[in-house]
Design a protein around this motif. Structure first.
Motif: not given
Length: 486
Positions: A107-133
């Motif tokens: 799968y190709r993964l994307g985040l749009s929004g709130k992560w709030h699990l620390g290191a919010n600026d750094r994409p987790r494994k597999g995320f090709v898109h990361w727009y994070a609070h």
């Protein structure tokens, strides 16, 4: 063009922030406007007894993604520091998230929004898109956002910006052959409320009586801010209610835009859509503004631990159903493994069980299995066992404890913990509670002995060291007055 195979569907996880289970039209609230969520419920299944694993943001989100309890993953309170940048800490480093399993499955993964699990600026494994609070929330205009590692303030209304970002992700991914996962995590309807939302939404509620949010006497455990307002609320209660309802309706409109995009791309039948919230919320319910840390000691009322949950995939999940089985966020990971057909065997040390058979309508219909009629919650030293008819809350080390006969007292108004007539029920539930947590917790990360106050967690729990990860209550105060309650 993304997945067109219903048996290997794309995944759209829509996560709201601090949404009470009562805050949807399809849940019976005739005051709030949520037409798109109501339509989603109509074309899928609505779960009316779906529980968060801990009634506050970060531990609930960590449990949703890992399938672990807070006393397994070590996130016991909302993260109050180390959100991003050089000092940012990934609190789930080394742990397996369901998104990791999706990445392994192609799968190709994307985040749009709130992560709030620390290191919010750094994409987790597999995320090709990361727009994070950057953190856990804040104003709806000028929100600090990271787009693929670069920080910028979002000048527009954040809810609309997240919908636009999700729209673009879906459109771009529709041209690729791989299936996608999109985590669309709104900050709505989390505070702030007054003066934060477009007039076209606030005007809907100017004459609302808000009968769905009765404002009774303040709960005796409700912490107060310096201005006398409840820590989880705002000083002007009516304007807070208008803002909360407006934030929810604005989010509903944004969700409608994203679901319309799925329809336009002909991806609806091959996309599993899950809508839920991180934790519940009291907007005056029980005399509380807030969720689990809306009181000190923290509470486990159903309005705090229940969350909305709608799941849809037309053609594979029968439409228009309601399920009142007791399910938990820790059940999501094994359910996704089953429904998506992932080549993965969940760790037997995980507490959750798949409810994929309920999704497809192949279950026996009576929820007879133990895991479907009992759920457990924890918030530091506060633990709960919930059956269909009873709830027992145990606070380590000395209480106060609570016991509610939900069959006769669904509003949880009469604490029977000290009632001699119900000693046997309390003893049985306390025994089951202890045995279950003893089976699943990591002793090195056990929250029952940690000073979790609801005021926030700054650093990971480090086994073998003194617990210094948590914000203490203010000196001279019996209750914490946190600067935020994310």
């Amino acid at each position: 063009m993304a997945s067109r195979d219903p048996n290997r569907p794309n995944v759209l996880l829509i996560l709201s922030d601090d949404q009470g289970p009562w805050a949807m039209g399809c849940a019976g609230n005739d005051e709030i406007h949520t037409p798109h969520l109501d339509a989603l419920a109509a074309r899928g299944i609505r779960f009316s007894r779906f529980f968060c694993t801990s009634p506050v943001c970060s531990p609930a989100r960590a449990s949703l993604f890992t399938g672990e309890l807070p006393s397994q993953h070590g996130v016991h309170d909302w993260l109050s520091y180390h959100h991003a940048g050089r000092t940012g800490i990934d609190f789930l480093s080394g742990r397996t998230l369901f998104t990791d399993l999706l990445a392994d499955a192609g799968y190709r993964l994307g985040l749009s929004g709130k992560w709030h699990l620390g290191a919010n600026d750094r994409p987790r494994k597999g995320f090709v898109h990361w727009y994070a609070h950057e953190s856990g929330g804040g104003p709806y205009y000028g929100a600090p956002m990271y787009r693929d590692g670069t920080r910028a303030e979002e000048q527009g209304y954040l809810t609309d910006a997240l919908a636009a970002d999700a729209d673009q992700f879906l459109t771009s991914e529709s041209e690729r052959p791989e299936p996608f996962h999109l985590s669309l995590h709104f900050t709505a309807p989390h505070k702030p409320w007054r003066g934060q939302h477009p007039c076209k939404y606030t005007e809907l509620y100017e004459n609302c009586t808000f009968d769905s949010c009765p404002q009774g006497p303040a709960h005796p455990w409700q912490p107060l801010a310096e201005d006398g307002s409840p820590v989880g609320g705002e000083s002007d209660t009516r304007q807070a209610l208008i803002g909360y309802f407006a934030a929810t309706t604005a989010m509903d409109t944004a969700i409608g835009r994203v679901l319309d995009r799925l329809d336009a791309l002909d991806l609806t039948g091959s996309t599993l859509v899950i809508f839920t919230s991180d934790n519940g919320f009291n907007a005056g319910h029980h005399g509380i503004w807030g969720k689990g840390n809306g009181t000190f000691p923290q509470n486990m009322y159903d309005s705090s631990v229940l969350v909305p949950c709608l799941i849809s995939q037309p053609g594979r999940i029968p439409s228009g159903r309601h399920c009142d089985a007791l399910l938990s966020q820790y059940d999501v990971l094994p359910t996704l493994v089953d429904h998506l057909g992932l080549d993965h065997h969940p760790d037997p040390r995980l507490p959750g069980r798949s409810f994929a058979d309920i999704l497809t309508g192949t279950d026996d219909g009576d929820g007879a299995e133990r895991e479907r009629i009992v759920v457990y919650d924890e918030y530091g030293p506060v633990r709960m066992i919930r059956t269909r008819d009873w709830k027992y809350v145990h606070r380590y080390p000395h209480g106060p404890h609570e016991l509610y006969d939900l069959a006769h007292d669904p509003g949880e108004e009469h604490n029977l913990a000290d009632a001699p007539l119900h000693t046997a029920v309390r003893t049985e539930l306390a025994t089951r509670l202890d045995a279950w947590f003893a089976e699943y917790v990591d002793p090195a990360l056990d929250g029952a002995r940690l000073p979790v106050t609801g005021s926030g967690q700054r650093t990971p729990v480090t086994p073998g060291t003194l617990p210094t990860a948590f914000e203490p209550p203010p000196a001279g105060s019996a209750a914490p007055t946190p600067s935020g309650t994310s």
